[in-house]
Design an enzyme around this catalytic site. Sequence first.
Site, PDB file in Angstrom:
ATOM      1  N   HIS A   7       0.817  -1.219   0.000  1.00 40.03           N
ATOM      2  CA  HIS A   7       0.000   0.000   0.000  1.00 40.03           C
ATOM      3  C   HIS A   7       0.850   1.268   0.000  1.00 40.03           C
ATOM      4  O   HIS A   7       1.828   1.362   0.716  1.00 40.03           O
ATOM      5  CB  HIS A   7      -0.892  -0.024   1.256  1.00 40.03           C
ATOM      6  CG  HIS A   7      -1.785   1.157   1.396  1.00 40.03           C
ATOM      7  ND1 HIS A   7      -1.790   1.968   2.516  1.00 40.03           N
ATOM      8  CD2 HIS A   7      -2.706   1.682   0.548  1.00 40.03           C
ATOM      9  CE1 HIS A   7      -2.693   2.921   2.358  1.00 40.03           C
ATOM     10  NE2 HIS A   7      -3.255   2.772   1.177  1.00 40.03           N
TER      11      HIS A   7
ATOM     12  N   HIS B 206       0.426  10.891  -1.757  1.00 40.67           N
ATOM     13  CA  HIS B 206      -0.827  10.707  -1.032  1.00 40.67           C
ATOM     14  C   HIS B 206      -1.184  11.946  -0.232  1.00 40.67           C
ATOM     15  O   HIS B 206      -2.250  12.521  -0.391  1.00 40.67           O
ATOM     16  CB  HIS B 206      -0.739   9.483  -0.104  1.00 40.67           C
ATOM     17  CG  HIS B 206      -2.062   9.109   0.503  1.00 40.67           C
ATOM     18  ND1 HIS B 206      -2.673   9.878   1.476  1.00 40.67           N
ATOM     19  CD2 HIS B 206      -2.895   8.061   0.271  1.00 40.67           C
ATOM     20  CE1 HIS B 206      -3.828   9.310   1.812  1.00 40.67           C
ATOM     21  NE2 HIS B 206      -3.985   8.212   1.097  1.00 40.67           N
TER      22      HIS B 206
END
Length: 273
Positions: free
Chosen positions: A5, A41
């Site tokens: 991830h 992110h």
Amino acid sequence: WIMGHMVNAIAQIDEFVSLGANSIETDVSFDKNANPEYTYHGIPCDCGRTCTKWEYFNTFLGGLRKATTPGDSKYHEKLVLVVFDLKTGSLYDNQAYDAGTKLAKSLLQNYWNKGNNGGRAYIVLSIPNLDHYKLITGFKETLTKEEHPELMDKVGYDFSGNDDIGDVAKAYKKAGVTGHVWQSDGITNCLLRGLDRVRKAVANRDSSNGYINKVYYWTVDKRASTRDALDAGVDGIMTNYPDVIADVLSESAYTAKFRIATYDDNPWETFKN
């Protein structure tokens, strides 16, 4: 598929693969003109992770290409799938087609090396908003226009907004998608989420008329939740700790039923319970 991830810096590719990931997920942010700009992110992100690692998107693609091109010094044979988590929330709905076009051009140039011995990984375009289905159309039409329609064989799709499964099916219909569908379900590791929708997705995958080929669950960091997801019949687990998932897969309860996917396993093929 053990899916690492939030792999947004080139150095993290080696790190996650060495922990056992055969797949990675990378965040892609766009500028105001719908150009893919950074692998980034930002804050907030999963608990226990640094949220701010980044590269320029095209730079990251160069590193990813090396990691997935046989013969390269940075090559990882077991890295076979990449999920691009496309942060299209910053775009207007009418920019989705352009985003798809620009994404396709970036990948063609910097990852696929214009079709000449580029990276070999399968790619999943993960889109958070059903209204942005035209991103898929733009992507597909651009590869055709650039005379590389065969690269679509390496591309799959995911709508990641945890929408109603029936609504997701309608969006794919509008986009003209009839295969290569991964269905995600999940939530940040800071919160708990049940497996109800995962079970619905698995039931769709296993039915005779479903649209889903593979189901993955995110973000799973604990052994108990890994077992629960495997028991529900998922095809992939996204995690911050690939070694935890690999450990559970080596338990006797799971070795007979699951194995870690290799390049020879077609990620668009449905494998039913």
